[in-house]
Design a protein around this motif. Structure first.
Motif, PDB file in Angstrom:
ATOM      1  N   SER A 230       1.115  -1.146  -0.126  1.00 44.40           N
ATOM      2  CA  SER A 230       0.067   0.222  -0.220  1.00 44.40           C
ATOM      3  C   SER A 230       1.232   0.945   0.099  1.00 44.40           C
ATOM      4  CB  SER A 230      -1.123   0.202   0.938  1.00 44.40           C
ATOM      5  OG  SER A 230      -1.946  -0.972   1.338  1.00 44.40           O
ATOM      6  N   ALA A 231       2.218   1.275   0.786  1.00 46.76           N
ATOM      7  CA  ALA A 231       3.462   2.231   0.186  1.00 46.76           C
ATOM      8  C   ALA A 231       3.603   2.777  -0.675  1.00 46.76           C
ATOM      9  CB  ALA A 231       4.244   1.889   1.960  1.00 46.76           C
ATOM     10  N   ASP A 232       3.785   1.738  -1.219  1.00 45.79           N
ATOM     11  CA  ASP A 232       4.759   1.713  -2.147  1.00 45.79           C
ATOM     12  C   ASP A 232       3.433   2.985  -3.389  1.00 45.79           C
ATOM     13  OD1 ASP A 232       6.961   0.817  -1.702  1.00 45.79           O
ATOM     14  OD2 ASP A 232       6.974  -0.506  -2.380  1.00 45.79           O
ATOM     15  N   ASN A 233       2.189   1.855  -3.543  1.00 38.98           N
ATOM     16  CA  ASN A 233       1.228   2.341  -4.265  1.00 38.98           C
ATOM     17  C   ASN A 233       1.154   3.921  -3.661  1.00 38.98           C
ATOM     18  OD1 ASN A 233       1.290  -0.406  -5.895  1.00 38.98           O
ATOM     19  ND2 ASN A 233      -0.947  -0.999  -4.231  1.00 38.98           N
ATOM     20  N   TYR A 234       1.237   3.855  -2.427  1.00 35.82           N
ATOM     21  CA  TYR A 234       1.195   5.797  -2.698  1.00 35.82           C
ATOM     22  C   TYR A 234       1.644   6.025  -2.487  1.00 35.82           C
ATOM     23  CZ  TYR A 234       0.445   9.837   0.499  1.00 35.82           C
ATOM     24  OH  TYR A 234       0.740  11.048   0.553  1.00 35.82           O
ATOM     25  N   ARG A 235       3.367   5.891  -2.608  1.00 36.77           N
ATOM     26  CA  ARG A 235       4.524   6.548  -3.559  1.00 36.77           C
ATOM     27  C   ARG A 235       4.683   7.251  -4.307  1.00 36.77           C
ATOM     28  NH1 ARG A 235      10.438   3.677  -1.629  1.00 36.77           N
ATOM     29  NH2 ARG A 235       9.393   2.271  -2.779  1.00 36.77           N
ATOM     30  N   MET A 236       3.821   5.868  -5.563  1.00 39.57           N
ATOM     31  CA  MET A 236       3.197   5.720  -6.962  1.00 39.57           C
ATOM     32  C   MET A 236       2.891   6.744  -7.610  1.00 39.57           C
ATOM     33  SD  MET A 236       3.799   1.920  -8.684  1.00 39.57           S
ATOM     34  CE  MET A 236       3.750   0.802  -6.985  1.00 39.57           C
ATOM     35  N   ILE A 237       1.915   7.147  -6.580  1.00 33.51           N
ATOM     36  CA  ILE A 237       0.788   7.873  -7.115  1.00 33.51           C
ATOM     37  C   ILE A 237       1.141   9.546  -6.725  1.00 33.51           C
ATOM     38  CG2 ILE A 237      -1.087   6.994  -7.517  1.00 33.51           C
ATOM     39  CD1 ILE A 237      -2.435   7.785  -5.246  1.00 33.51           C
ATOM     40  N   VAL A 238       2.116   9.365  -5.259  1.00 27.96           N
ATOM     41  CA  VAL A 238       2.140  10.966  -5.282  1.00 27.96           C
ATOM     42  C   VAL A 238       3.109  11.756  -6.450  1.00 27.96           C
ATOM     43  CG1 VAL A 238       3.102  12.590  -3.420  1.00 27.96           C
ATOM     44  CG2 VAL A 238       2.572  10.210  -2.869  1.00 27.96           C
TER      45      VAL A 238
END
Length: 86
Positions: A78-86
């Motif tokens: 989830s954190a990696d997904n967030y990092r990709m969309i920021v």
């Protein structure tokens, strides 16, 4: 307010720390498995209630560690997904 790059760096650091924790969880899980094996071998033929309780507690501890590892890996995803969309 933090910049986008700072946010990404902090998330990456969190993911790295969580990965180290997951590695530690696996190591502890392996140690518990060894302890369980020893107890089971020792208890063959004389299943005293105290040994049965010890085995049950170790199995429960191992199960909870497995759950912790699954949750930690999900958090990393989830954190990696967030990092990709920021």
């Amino acid at each position: 307010m933090a910049s986008v790059e700072e946010v990404k760096a902090n998330v990456a650091a969190s993911v790295d720390g969580t990965q180290r924790a997951v590695t530690g969880i696996q190591q502890v899980n392996d140690q518990l498995e060894d302890a369980l094996m020893r107890l089971r071998i020792t208890a063959v033929g004389s299943m005293h209630p105290s040994i049965a309780t010890a085995i049950a507690h170790l199995e429960q501890a191992r199960t909870r560690l497995d759950e912790a590892g699954v949750l930690a890996r999900a958090a990393m995803d989830s954190a990696d997904n967030y990092r990709m969309i920021v």
